[in-house]
Design a protein around this motif. Structure first.
Motif, short mmCIF file in Angstrom:
data_model
loop_
_atom_site.label_atom_id
_atom_site.label_comp_id
_atom_site.label_asym_id
_atom_site.label_seq_id
_atom_site.Cartn_x
_atom_site.Cartn_y
_atom_site.Cartn_z
N LEU A 1 -6.26 2.20 -3.54
CA LEU A 1 -5.81 1.20 -2.57
C LEU A 1 -6.28 1.55 -1.17
O LEU A 1 -6.73 0.69 -0.41
CB LEU A 1 -4.28 1.14 -2.56
CG LEU A 1 -3.63 -0.06 -3.23
CD1 LEU A 1 -2.14 0.03 -3.05
CD2 LEU A 1 -4.14 -1.35 -2.64
N ALA A 2 -6.16 2.83 -0.84
CA ALA A 2 -6.58 3.26 0.50
C ALA A 2 -8.06 2.98 0.71
O ALA A 2 -8.48 2.51 1.76
CB ALA A 2 -6.29 4.74 0.69
N LYS A 3 -8.84 3.25 -0.34
CA LYS A 3 -10.28 3.01 -0.24
C LYS A 3 -10.55 1.53 -0.04
O LYS A 3 -11.33 1.13 0.82
CB LYS A 3 -10.94 3.50 -1.54
CG LYS A 3 -12.43 3.67 -1.40
CD LYS A 3 -13.11 3.82 -2.73
CE LYS A 3 -13.37 5.26 -3.08
NZ LYS A 3 -14.14 5.49 -4.27
N ALA B 1 0.99 -10.30 1.52
CA ALA B 1 2.13 -9.75 0.79
C ALA B 1 2.00 -8.27 0.48
O ALA B 1 2.96 -7.64 0.03
CB ALA B 1 2.28 -10.51 -0.52
N LEU B 2 0.82 -7.70 0.72
CA LEU B 2 0.54 -6.35 0.22
C LEU B 2 1.49 -5.30 0.76
O LEU B 2 1.99 -4.46 0.01
CB LEU B 2 -0.91 -5.97 0.55
CG LEU B 2 -1.39 -4.70 -0.11
CD1 LEU B 2 -1.27 -4.80 -1.61
CD2 LEU B 2 -2.85 -4.45 0.25
N GLU B 3 1.76 -5.34 2.06
CA GLU B 3 2.58 -4.26 2.63
C GLU B 3 3.94 -4.21 1.97
O GLU B 3 4.41 -3.15 1.55
CB GLU B 3 2.73 -4.47 4.14
CG GLU B 3 3.41 -3.30 4.80
CD GLU B 3 4.15 -3.68 6.06
OE1 GLU B 3 3.98 -4.84 6.52
OE2 GLU B 3 4.89 -2.85 6.57
N GLN C 1 -2.16 -0.23 5.14
CA GLN C 1 -2.67 1.14 5.05
C GLN C 1 -1.57 2.15 5.36
O GLN C 1 -1.42 3.18 4.68
CB GLN C 1 -3.83 1.36 6.03
CG GLN C 1 -5.11 0.75 5.59
CD GLN C 1 -6.18 0.83 6.67
OE1 GLN C 1 -5.98 0.38 7.78
NE2 GLN C 1 -7.31 1.40 6.32
N VAL C 2 -0.78 1.86 6.40
CA VAL C 2 0.31 2.78 6.76
C VAL C 2 1.31 2.87 5.62
O VAL C 2 1.80 3.95 5.27
CB VAL C 2 1.00 2.30 8.06
CG1 VAL C 2 2.23 3.13 8.34
CG2 VAL C 2 0.05 2.38 9.22
N ALA C 3 1.59 1.70 5.01
CA ALA C 3 2.54 1.71 3.89
C ALA C 3 2.04 2.59 2.76
O ALA C 3 2.79 3.40 2.19
CB ALA C 3 2.76 0.28 3.40
N LEU D 1 -7.75 7.09 12.42
CA LEU D 1 -6.88 7.86 13.32
C LEU D 1 -5.59 7.10 13.60
O LEU D 1 -4.50 7.67 13.56
CB LEU D 1 -7.61 8.16 14.64
CG LEU D 1 -8.82 9.07 14.54
CD1 LEU D 1 -9.49 9.21 15.89
CD2 LEU D 1 -8.43 10.43 14.01
N ASP D 2 -5.72 5.79 13.87
CA ASP D 2 -4.52 5.00 14.17
C ASP D 2 -3.55 5.00 13.01
O ASP D 2 -2.34 5.13 13.18
CB ASP D 2 -4.91 3.55 14.49
CG ASP D 2 -5.59 3.44 15.84
OD1 ASP D 2 -6.34 2.48 16.04
OD2 ASP D 2 -5.37 4.33 16.67
N VAL D 3 -4.11 4.83 11.81
CA VAL D 3 -3.24 4.78 10.63
C VAL D 3 -2.52 6.10 10.44
O VAL D 3 -1.32 6.15 10.14
CB VAL D 3 -4.07 4.42 9.38
CG1 VAL D 3 -3.27 4.64 8.12
CG2 VAL D 3 -4.53 3.00 9.46
#
Lengths: 634, 328
Positions: A361-363, A342-344, A385-387, A418-420
């Motif tokens: 959150l990112a960490k 559900a996080l995104e 992560q992208v969100a 890098l992808d994120v």
């Protein structure tokens, strides 16, 4: 001097001279097109004609031998025919031996698989020639296992050599394998190491297939080497080379008809006998059902509409999510799973709340490991992560880019960063984005970057389409509805994504050396920079980015890894497409001229086909740019 | 219009631990008080008075280790309890006593409930999982002598026995044992001959619970997956799959068929109790009261059919008692 039926003497060497001269002048196709089929027929059963043929080729002078032999090998319809036509020429004639065993296999690589089959089959068909076969195999393996060859020779040549190795292996007999088992093993080990080290997936796969095949041949009992890779046409074709189909596959037609007729009447009998027991079975349950109709009906069921699948509730607040994900509560794995899923959407629906805890959150997400087996865990984590990154770009980008260069992260984690960054940049810069994760119906070609995909392929496609879109079309066709416009959110943050990544690439750390062994990550970094450059079109920072990127590319332009070079060339493409022409003219003229000469060099001399193509595209883009600038009345 | 499912008639609270097993003793004539025995995770056996809905006695005999099976032997004065302390205890509860008269050390560390079968006046056979991994031991009570040990053949790989049911077709005939194992199969053993009569793979996951209707020679088993398996026993003593029923959520802890063989109840990991008709396995009701896994389900033995009750114990420490389909 030979006898021809009719009792005439004649000398064949004149014919050989003629043949040789014609071949050397490039007319192999014409003369051999007539000669070879005729000789094939004649030599099929007639020994005398065979010897005539052998004498014919043996008498060809050395200076023309290569052309003749090449022609024969290419024209012969099969290894056995070649054997009949050439006989033991390769053993008797030094030049022919050189052409067959060295030139065609190691110095050239344009011949088809059929030609290879002919050549190697020819070598295997006679005991005198088999020693040559073994020698050829040894030399092929030496090339295959040499790391400099793997790094510097073009992919097509490596494919050719791999095919040759597999065909050789298919011809070897048991005692021969026994004698060179140790060498095969050594070469296989060295070769597989060089191939797996390569950044190009095609080369890795080639190495894996060949190593598996060698292992199969030398380990007749016991476990064989087995790699995991995606099968595709190339690997299937390679594997099929290992098995030699017998040259004679005559299927007797007449006996087959009889057999099939007998099979015919046999078949209808079988289904009949099957049907009977099936008919018997349904009868019994029917009877039972009838007798029980009266009993259960007095029990009236209650309303069971509430009985649905049990769903674990995910937390509704972001801070609760953080608690669940970091919590020592290893007991409630159901809740952990529900949180991850559900996080995104939670992050996207609560931007203000997310901004308060974005770096934390990112960490957490960067270090999050799979606790239970959820489907698509990697994608879920990446989307979350992208969100987070798109909701609060600047601090999170700062955190992520700093972590990219920090100690003690795995290569996978660095590449995830890098992808994120790329996915978030794409989201922020796309005009039609409304919070959906798939940009359905976007008019610009979209960059679908999933972990592990080879983005260089997408690159070519995108640059091609961009070039196409720059050519003028007079017939527009149906008009497109203009998409709703929004301010470009990537504008304010492009620099924050880009510059920290480019800053420290030459500073090695104990666990991470971009310019040393970690060239795979370097390749990914370069491709990422190319994408970020591309997405930065119409932003304020684009010119500064362009200059920095140009310097970066210049520093790395001679890198030995072809994946890195492809990335560098993509960077140049993005640069040319994104930085406005006037800015390029104003700020970067000299650098661009130097780059142009480098590109010309790459286009001509780079061993990798993709690099050459990209260099050509870049030169075309530069031409377009020049024309555009000249067309504008100043 | 189907009615919404009924609420529990009453709820017993006070065990302060997850309830693992339940057993009614309401068959006695008046003025005997109907009782419900419950075993909890904290090692206590509570004797509930069904008139006052309060605990009459609390028995502590298993060293605070979880009690996962309670049964009465010949009325409410003699109780058998099995706990995770590897012991089966026999209690004398007559005239207010609360003493352990005897015990059997099973050396079994799993959770397989023992099964009792009365073979004669004052004599029982008890099947229990033994120390060795795949074995089931049959003891004669009250002498505690071992009748036999049922060992699957080498290489059968059945795993631990998970649930047992001893039964005999009629009084005096051969006792037979139905055992559900960890590998998902149900095995029919001939006790006196110590041999396997039939084996049937009912589930892909361990069999959690089973019950058998000896009149119709039909049984039902539940597992940790979503499927209930109904199997039958034919004249050649072979087990065959009769039917399967797919549930909405996976996981069944306990299954019991009501003594009148009309309905059966299942205790689910999804906190729900499901009632089915036994004849055709028609789903009848879903009782959604508990807030955690339901561990056990038990029907009462009231002589008056209208008073019959269903009790369910759950990890949420409550015992809910229902009156459902009591009119039929």
């Amino acid at each position: 001097v030979f006898f021809i039926p009719g009792g005439l003497d004649c000398s064949i060497s004149f014919v050989s001279h003629v043949l040789g001269k014609v071949c050397i002048h490039g007319r192999q196709k014409e003369i051999l097109g007539v000669l070879v089929p005729r000789l094939t027929d004649l030599t099929k059963s007639d020994c005398i004609w065979q010897r005539i043929c052998w004498r014919l080729v043996e008498c060809v002078p050395d200076r023309w031998m290569e052309a003749v032999v090449l022609g024969f090998v290419q024209r012969a319809p099969g290894a056995d025919v070649l054997s009949r036509l050439l006989g033991n020429l390769v053993v008797k004639n030094k030049k022919a031996q050189f052409v067959v065993t060295q030139k065609m296999l190691l110095l050239q690589y344009g011949h088809t698989t059929a030609v290879l089959q002919n050549l190697l089959g020819y070598l295997s068909l006679d005991s005198l020639r088999r020693t040559l076969l073994l020698r050829v195999l040894q030399e092929l393996l030496e090339t295959w296992s040499s790391s400099s060859a793997v790094k510097h020779s073009p992919a097509e040549q490596q494919l050719y050599i791999s095919k040759a190795i597999l065909i050789c292996l298919s011809h070897l007999k048991e005692p021969e394998i026994e004698s060179c088992r140790q060498e095969l093993l050594t070469s296989m080990m060295e070769g597989v190491k060089c191939h797996l080290d390569s950044s190009l997936p095609q080369l890795r796969r080639l190495g894996m297939v060949v190593a598996e095949s060698i292992s199969l041949k030398i380990n007749t009992e016991g476990p064989v080497l087995k790699f995991e890779y995606e099968e595709d046409d190339e690997t299937r074709e390679l594997k099929s080379l290992l098995v030699q189909t017998p040259p004679f596959c005559v299927v007797p037609d007449l006996p087959d008809d009889d057999r099939s007729e007998k099979a015919g009447p046999a078949l209808p009998l079988a289904p009949e006998s099957d049907e009977k027991p099936q008919a018997a079975a349904p009868v019994v349950p029917d009877e039972e059902l009838d007798s029980e109709l009266d009993s259960d009906d007095d029990l009236i069921p209650y309303d069971m509409s509430e009985d649905k699948e049990l769903k674990v509730k995910a937390p509704v607040y972001i801070r609760d999510c953080i608690e669940v994900l970091t919590g020592s509560g290893s007991e409630d794995v159901d809740k952990w799973e529900a949180t991850v899923k559900a996080l995104e959407s939670l992050v996207r629906r609560n931007p203000t709340a997310t901004r308060e805890v974005s770096v934390e959150l990112a960490k957490i997400l960067l270090h999050l490991e799979e606790k239970t087996c959820i489907e698509g865990f990697v994608e879920l984590r990446q989307r979350a992560q992208v969100a987070v990154l798109t909701t609060d770009p600047i601090p999170v980008a700062k955190y992520l880019t700093s972590q990219f260069y920090s100690l003690n992260y795995s290569l996978r984690q660095r590449m995830d960063i890098l992808d994120v960054l790329v996915l978030a940049a794409q989201e922020l810069s796309c005009p039609k984005f409304h919070g959906k994760t798939k940009d359905s119906g976007a008019q610009k070609p979209s960059i679908q970057l999933l972990p592990g995909s080879d983005s260089s392929k997408d690159w070519r496609r995108i640059v091609d389409e961009r070039i196409k879109s720059k050519t003028r079309r007079f017939n527009m066709g149906q008009s497109h509805v203009e998409p709703a416009s929004r301010p470009n959110e990537f504008n304010s943050v492009a620099g924050h994504f880009f510059f920290p990544l480019i800053q420290h690439f030459d500073r090695p750390l104990t666990t991470f050396d971009l310019l040393g062994e970690d060239h795979l990550v370097l390749g990914r970094l370069v491709h990422t920079l190319a994408v970020l450059m591309y997405l930065a079109v119409n932003t304020v920072a684009v010119t500064a980015m362009g200059k920095a990127l140009l310097e970066f590319v210049w520093a790395l332009r001679f890198h030995t890894d072809s994946y890195v070079r492809q990335g560098l060339l993509s960077c140049i493409s993005s640069l040319l497409l994104s930085v406005p022409a006037e800015q390029i003219l104003a700020d970067m003229t000299e650098e661009l001229l130097e780059t142009q000469s480098w590109l010309g060099d790459v286009m001509e001399k780079d061993p990798d086909g993709d690099c050459r193509r990209l260099a050509l595209q870049n030169l075309l883009l530069m031409e377009n740019l020049k024309k555009k600038l000249e067309a504008v009345p100043s | 219009m189907a009615l919404p499912p009924p609420d529990p008639q009453f709820v017993l609270r006070g065990t302060s631990a997850a309830v693992h097993t339940l057993h009614f003793s309401c068959g006695g004539p008046e003025p005997d008080i109907p009782l419900l025995f419950s075993g909890s995770e904290n090692g206590f056996i509570h004797v509930w008075n069904l008139k006052t809905h309060r605990v009459d006695t609390a028995l502590d005999g298993h060293g605070r280790k979880s009690v996962y099976c309670v049964k009465t032997m010949d009325g409410k004065d003699r109780l058998l309890s099995q706990g995770h302390d590897q012991r089966i205890c026999f209690w004398d509860l007559a005239e207010g006593r609360t003493s352990v008269t005897d015990s059997v050390f099973t050396e079994h560390v799993g959770f397989c409930r023992c099964s009792l079968l009365k073979v004669a006046q004052g004599r029982w056979l008890m099947a229990m999982a033994a120390r060795s991994l795949e074995e089931v031991q049959i003891l004669e009570l009250p002498s505690k002598t071992s009748v036999c040990t049922l060992k699957p053949e080498v290489g059968a790989k059945l795993g631990m026995p998970m649930c047992l049911k001893l039964w005999q077709l009629s009084c005096g005939s051969q006792p037979v044992l139905l055992a559900g194992y960890e590998d998902g199969s149900v095995v029919l053993w001939n006790v006196s001959m110590r041999e396997v009569l039939s084996q049937l793979i009912c589930h892909q996951e361990p069999v959690m619970s089973l019950d058998f209707d000896s009149e119709k020679a039909k049984g039902i088993s539940g597992s940790s997956e979503k499927v209930l398996s109904i199997w039958s026993l034919n004249e050649q003593q072979n087990l065959q799959v009769y039917k399967t029923h797919e549930l909405v959520n996976a996981g069944i802890s306990d299954i019991t068929i009501r003594p009148d063989k009309k309905i059966l109840a299942t205790a689910g990991w999804d906190h729900r109790i499901r009632i089915f008709g036994w004849k055709k396995l028609k789903p009848l009701a879903v009782l959604d009261y508990h807030t955690a896994t339901v561990h056990c389900v038990s029907f009462s033995d009231h002589s008056n059919p209208r008073e019959r009750l269903l009790a369910t114990g759950s990890k949420d420490q409550r015992i809910s008692v229902w009156s459902i389909y009591a009119q039929t």
